[in-house]
Design a protein around this motif. Structure first.
Motif, PDB file in Angstrom:
ATOM      1  N   LEU A   1       0.821  -1.210   0.000  1.00 57.33           N
ATOM      2  CA  LEU A   1       0.000   0.000   0.000  1.00 57.33           C
ATOM      3  C   LEU A   1       0.857   1.264   0.000  1.00 57.33           C
ATOM      4  CD1 LEU A   1      -2.960  -0.890   2.405  1.00 57.33           C
ATOM      5  CD2 LEU A   1      -3.044  -0.581  -0.065  1.00 57.33           C
ATOM      6  N   THR A   2       1.965   1.235   0.740  1.00 54.21           N
ATOM      7  CA  THR A   2       2.826   2.427   0.760  1.00 54.21           C
ATOM      8  C   THR A   2       3.456   2.661  -0.608  1.00 54.21           C
ATOM      9  OG1 THR A   2       3.344   1.858   3.059  1.00 54.21           O
ATOM     10  CG2 THR A   2       4.618   3.621   2.061  1.00 54.21           C
ATOM     11  N   PHE A   3       3.881   1.597  -1.273  1.00 50.13           N
ATOM     12  CA  PHE A   3       4.433   1.750  -2.624  1.00 50.13           C
ATOM     13  C   PHE A   3       3.386   2.299  -3.591  1.00 50.13           C
ATOM     14  CE2 PHE A   3       4.871  -0.256  -6.865  1.00 50.13           C
ATOM     15  CZ  PHE A   3       5.982   0.465  -7.301  1.00 50.13           C
ATOM     16  N   LEU A   4       2.170   1.769  -3.524  1.00 50.72           N
ATOM     17  CA  LEU A   4       1.113   2.259  -4.415  1.00 50.72           C
ATOM     18  C   LEU A   4       0.780   3.715  -4.129  1.00 50.72           C
ATOM     19  CD1 LEU A   4      -1.284  -0.846  -4.493  1.00 50.72           C
ATOM     20  CD2 LEU A   4       0.520  -0.222  -6.109  1.00 50.72           C
ATOM     21  N   CYS A   5       0.831   4.120  -2.867  1.00 46.53           N
ATOM     22  CA  CYS A   5       0.593   5.525  -2.516  1.00 46.53           C
ATOM     23  C   CYS A   5       1.711   6.414  -3.057  1.00 46.53           C
ATOM     24  CB  CYS A   5       0.488   5.679  -0.999  1.00 46.53           C
ATOM     25  SG  CYS A   5      -1.057   5.082  -0.304  1.00 46.53           S
ATOM     26  N   ALA A   6       2.960   5.952  -2.958  1.00 42.37           N
ATOM     27  CA  ALA A   6       4.084   6.732  -3.491  1.00 42.37           C
ATOM     28  C   ALA A   6       3.984   6.842  -5.009  1.00 42.37           C
ATOM     29  CB  ALA A   6       5.401   6.079  -3.088  1.00 42.37           C
ATOM     30  N   LEU A   7       3.577   5.751  -5.668  1.00 42.61           N
ATOM     31  CA  LEU A   7       3.414   5.767  -7.124  1.00 42.61           C
ATOM     32  C   LEU A   7       2.300   6.726  -7.526  1.00 42.61           C
ATOM     33  CD1 LEU A   7       4.291   4.380  -9.791  1.00 42.61           C
ATOM     34  CD2 LEU A   7       2.439   2.742  -9.418  1.00 42.61           C
ATOM     35  N   HIS A   8       1.179   6.684  -6.805  1.00 38.26           N
ATOM     36  CA  HIS A   8       0.068   7.589  -7.082  1.00 38.26           C
ATOM     37  C   HIS A   8       0.489   9.040  -6.875  1.00 38.26           C
ATOM     38  CE1 HIS A   8      -3.718   9.737  -6.204  1.00 38.26           C
ATOM     39  NE2 HIS A   8      -4.275   8.887  -7.046  1.00 38.26           N
ATOM     40  N   SER A   9       1.250   9.307  -5.819  1.00 35.69           N
ATOM     41  CA  SER A   9       1.671  10.677  -5.512  1.00 35.69           C
ATOM     42  C   SER A   9       2.698  11.200  -6.510  1.00 35.69           C
ATOM     43  CB  SER A   9       2.259  10.746  -4.098  1.00 35.69           C
ATOM     44  OG  SER A   9       1.317  10.340  -3.139  1.00 35.69           O
ATOM     45  N   TYR A  10       3.425  10.288  -7.165  1.00 36.73           N
ATOM     46  CA  TYR A  10       4.392  10.726  -8.170  1.00 36.73           C
ATOM     47  C   TYR A  10       3.681  11.368  -9.352  1.00 36.73           C
ATOM     48  CZ  TYR A  10       8.102  10.545 -11.677  1.00 36.73           C
ATOM     49  OH  TYR A  10       9.018  10.888 -12.650  1.00 36.73           O
ATOM     50  N   PHE A  11       2.578  10.768  -9.774  1.00 33.03           N
ATOM     51  CA  PHE A  11       1.836  11.295 -10.917  1.00 33.03           C
ATOM     52  C   PHE A  11       0.770  12.308 -10.513  1.00 33.03           C
ATOM     53  CE2 PHE A  11       3.434   7.181 -12.374  1.00 33.03           C
ATOM     54  CZ  PHE A  11       3.991   7.537 -13.595  1.00 33.03           C
ATOM     55  N   LYS A  12       0.264  12.207  -9.286  1.00 36.00           N
ATOM     56  CA  LYS A  12      -0.782  13.114  -8.807  1.00 36.00           C
ATOM     57  C   LYS A  12      -0.376  13.630  -7.435  1.00 36.00           C
ATOM     58  CE  LYS A  12      -4.922  14.961  -9.148  1.00 36.00           C
ATOM     59  NZ  LYS A  12      -5.296  15.903 -10.227  1.00 36.00           N
ATOM     60  N   PRO A  13       0.580  14.580  -7.380  1.00 33.63           N
ATOM     61  CA  PRO A  13       1.057  15.073  -6.086  1.00 33.63           C
ATOM     62  C   PRO A  13      -0.072  15.767  -5.317  1.00 33.63           C
ATOM     63  CG  PRO A  13       2.495  15.781  -7.883  1.00 33.63           C
ATOM     64  CD  PRO A  13       1.252  15.239  -8.504  1.00 33.63           C
ATOM     65  N   PRO A  14      -0.179  15.535  -4.023  1.00 37.41           N
ATOM     66  CA  PRO A  14      -1.203  16.223  -3.235  1.00 37.41           C
ATOM     67  C   PRO A  14      -0.896  17.707  -3.117  1.00 37.41           C
ATOM     68  CG  PRO A  14       0.263  14.976  -1.807  1.00 37.41           C
ATOM     69  CD  PRO A  14       0.634  14.618  -3.210  1.00 37.41           C
ATOM     70  N   THR A  15      -1.936  18.488  -3.026  1.00 41.99           N
ATOM     71  CA  THR A  15      -1.767  19.932  -2.896  1.00 41.99           C
ATOM     72  C   THR A  15      -1.287  20.267  -1.494  1.00 41.99           C
ATOM     73  OG1 THR A  15      -3.579  20.275  -4.444  1.00 41.99           O
ATOM     74  CG2 THR A  15      -2.919  22.159  -3.089  1.00 41.99           C
ATOM     75  N   GLY A  16      -0.172  20.988  -1.420  1.00 44.20           N
ATOM     76  CA  GLY A  16       0.348  21.328  -0.106  1.00 44.20           C
ATOM     77  C   GLY A  16       1.777  21.839  -0.203  1.00 44.20           C
ATOM     78  N   PRO A  17       2.458  21.931   0.936  1.00 47.72           N
ATOM     79  CA  PRO A  17       3.818  22.474   0.957  1.00 47.72           C
ATOM     80  C   PRO A  17       4.845  21.505   0.373  1.00 47.72           C
ATOM     81  CG  PRO A  17       3.135  21.831   3.163  1.00 47.72           C
ATOM     82  CD  PRO A  17       1.949  21.674   2.277  1.00 47.72           C
ATOM     83  N   SER A  18       6.069  21.595   0.817  1.00 45.22           N
ATOM     84  CA  SER A  18       7.226  20.918   0.248  1.00 45.22           C
ATOM     85  C   SER A  18       7.023  19.430  -0.037  1.00 45.22           C
ATOM     86  CB  SER A  18       8.414  21.083   1.210  1.00 45.22           C
ATOM     87  OG  SER A  18       9.442  20.190   0.892  1.00 45.22           O
ATOM     88  N   PRO A  19       7.259  18.993  -1.281  1.00 47.28           N
ATOM     89  CA  PRO A  19       7.228  17.552  -1.578  1.00 47.28           C
ATOM     90  C   PRO A  19       8.268  16.766  -0.781  1.00 47.28           C
ATOM     91  CG  PRO A  19       7.147  18.832  -3.603  1.00 47.28           C
ATOM     92  CD  PRO A  19       7.442  19.796  -2.498  1.00 47.28           C
ATOM     93  N   LYS A  20       9.391  17.413  -0.438  1.00 42.78           N
ATOM     94  CA  LYS A  20      10.408  16.729   0.371  1.00 42.78           C
ATOM     95  C   LYS A  20       9.825  16.284   1.704  1.00 42.78           C
ATOM     96  CE  LYS A  20      14.858  18.513  -1.231  1.00 42.78           C
ATOM     97  NZ  LYS A  20      16.131  19.102  -0.789  1.00 42.78           N
ATOM     98  N   ALA A  21       9.124  17.190   2.351  1.00 40.16           N
ATOM     99  CA  ALA A  21       8.529  16.855   3.645  1.00 40.16           C
ATOM    100  C   ALA A  21       7.474  15.759   3.484  1.00 40.16           C
ATOM    101  CB  ALA A  21       7.907  18.100   4.270  1.00 40.16           C
TER     102      ALA A  21
END
Length: 515
Positions: free
Chosen positions: A100-120
């Motif tokens: 699930l964590t890998f799928l969430c990271a993959l989803h966030s790569y193409f559809k980043p959530p709206t918010g502050p620093s991607p690093k954080a």
């Protein structure tokens, strides 16, 4: 095997720290933001690969045996050790978390959530993964508590910084509820450790409560059970969950439902059932009663939200459905039988797969419509999702019928086994009481079917209208969702894959460490 398990736990920690560092020039891609998102996919992918290799190398002929064990003296003065290991109970949860964590990271790569620093964001996601994986692998009570608490901070910030409307209030409610429950749980863990003379969970399980008086066990189960019940969440300690799910970003909701809720029920099985059996025996009827109240309450809340004109939020509805589904898990545990506990563990995995998929789909619907309000989704702009985005509509209907427990899909077996466990509870438990609980829970399955079918009818079906088509399922969404669909079908058609792992370990756990 020892190295693999250590890597599975330590890898996300190292990845979280390195995510905050500048990316090497050759790996930046088009931007530093893309580089750190790529870093998140790489680290979670490596952890998933290691977890799969660990599962392949696991001795499936002896799933009740602790494997890949590491036992290092850490704090001698307190008797705390870095004790790691996996068996048939923890291995499926470990793989589910990594997936699930890998799928969430993959989803966030193409559809980043709206918010502050991607690093954080990436660093918090990896820290959350590390804490969750450690919870399922540690075999020391103090280490379990540290891992259990590690996930709170990253989840708080994921909700508070990357969430939607009402995110700060929801994040505060989440952290306050869980921290207060954890304080009480810590007292119970300390009581067991001090009275028994060890914090080692394997030794305590083998002793099977013989070194603890009945009164100590009752107090310990009450204290630890409160902390675990908050995280599960059990009615009436559930009220933080709907707000947290409604406000959280899509990946936050997926991990919260798919992974974090499992930590509470895992604690019941791994700690309370084998370590304090007399205390669990005392509280089992009350746990079962609260479980069935949660089943009916969650279903009635969902029916109220799905009514036309109620302004119900689809994410909130699925959050309340989780209260009901986790009620079946608690009912299976309360039966204190191998059948019921196996059903609870199966329902845990099924809920992670199905509800993770549901939150991914609801996030996609919300992205396309700009809202998760059911009245809007089923109104003039949203009816007939089958016609406007047929693949998305079909997947949403599939996840809904899987969630209601359709035979042949993963959601069926766990609930059925939990009901069977209640039909014939452990010796000394009141069978008439548990038959009553079983009947109420069975009625809850009908309510679940009712609200899930109403969701499908209101969102997916409708009259044809002259409205433009919506963007259907994208390639990256297929990549993130297909494993969950496939595993939901596989677990439904071939439940022996999972039950063959859990049953010997459960039998040994309930027998006081004797195979």
């Amino acid at each position: 095997m020892q190295f693999l398990l250590a890597f599975v736990i330590a890898g996300p920690l190292v990845g979280a720290a390195s995510a905050l560092l500048p990316a090497p020039p050759g790996l930046k891609g088009t931007s530093p933001d893309q580089a750190v998102r790529r870093h998140g996919v790489t680290v979670t992918g490596a952890v998933l690969l290691a977890a799969l290799v660990l599962a392949a190398g696991f001795d499936h002929a002896n799933p009740s045996k602790m494997q890949a064990t590491t036992d290092i003296n850490w704090i001698p003065a307190l008797g705390v050790r870095i004790h790691l290991g996996i068996d048939g109970i923890s291995l499926p949860l470990l793989v589910l978390t990594a997936l699930l964590t890998f799928l969430c990271a993959l989803h966030s790569y193409f559809k980043p959530p709206t918010g502050p620093s991607p690093k954080a964001f990436v660093a918090l996601l990896l820290l959350l993964e590390a804490g969750t994986l450690a919870t399922f692998a540690v075999l020391d009570l103090m280490l379990f508590f540290l891992a259990f608490e590690t996930v709170l901070v990253p989840m708080y910030f994921l909700i508070a910084r990357w969430g939607g409307a009402g995110r700060r209030a929801a994040a505060w409610k989440f952290i306050l509820y869980t921290l207060l429950g954890s304080v009480v749980m810590l007292l119970g863990l300390l009581l067991i450790g001090l009275k028994s003379g060890t914090f080692d969970m394997v030794a305590l399980a083998t002793d099977n409560g013989r070194g603890l008086t009945s009164s100590v066990q009752v107090i310990a189960v009450l204290a630890i059970g409160i902390g675990l019940a908050v995280k599960t969440p059990m009615w009436p300690l559930h009220s933080w969950l709907p707000d947290a799910h409604t406000a959280a970003p899509t990946v936050g909701s997926v991990l919260l439902a798919g992974v974090l809720l499992k930590m509470g029920t895992y604690g019941f099985v791994r700690i309370l059932l084998p370590v304090a059996p007399d205390g669990m025996h005392t509280f089992a009827p009350y746990l079962a009663a609260l479980a069935v109240v949660g089943i009916v309450y969650g279903s009635l809340a969902c029916l109220a939200l799905v009514r036309p004109g109620s302004k119900g939020d689809l994410k909130r509805l699925i959050a309340y459905s989780s209260v009901g589904h986790m009620g079946f898990v608690l009912l299976g545990i309360a039966s204190m039988t191998p059948t019921g506990v196996n059903g609870a563990l199966f329902a845990n995995i099924a809920h992670g797969l199905i509800t993770g998929l549901l939150f991914f789909l609801v996030g996609a619907v919300k992205d396309r419509y700009g809202t998760a309000d059911l009245d809007t989704l089923s109104g003039a702009t949203g009816a007939a999702l089958y016609g406007r985005a047929p693949r998305l509509g079909g997947l949403l209907a599939f996840a809904a019928v899987a969630s209601l427990g359709l035979p042949g899909l993963a959601g069926f077996w766990g609930e059925m086994l939990a009901l069977f466990g209640s039909f014939d509870p452990a010796d000394g438990l009141s069978r008439p009481a548990f038959l009553t609980f079983m009947s109420i829970a069975a009625f809850g399955t009908l309510l679940t079917a009712a609200y899930m079918l109403m969701v499908v009818r209101r969102i997916c079906m409708g009259d044809k209208r002259e409205e433009p088509p919506l963007a259907d399922v994208q390639t990256y969404e297929f990549a993130a969702w297909t494993p969950l669909v496939a595993l939901t079908v596989l677990a439904g058609l071939w439940p022996a894959v999972l039950l063959g792992l859990t049953d010997p370990a459960v039998q040994k756990l309930l027998a006081g460490g004797k195979s």
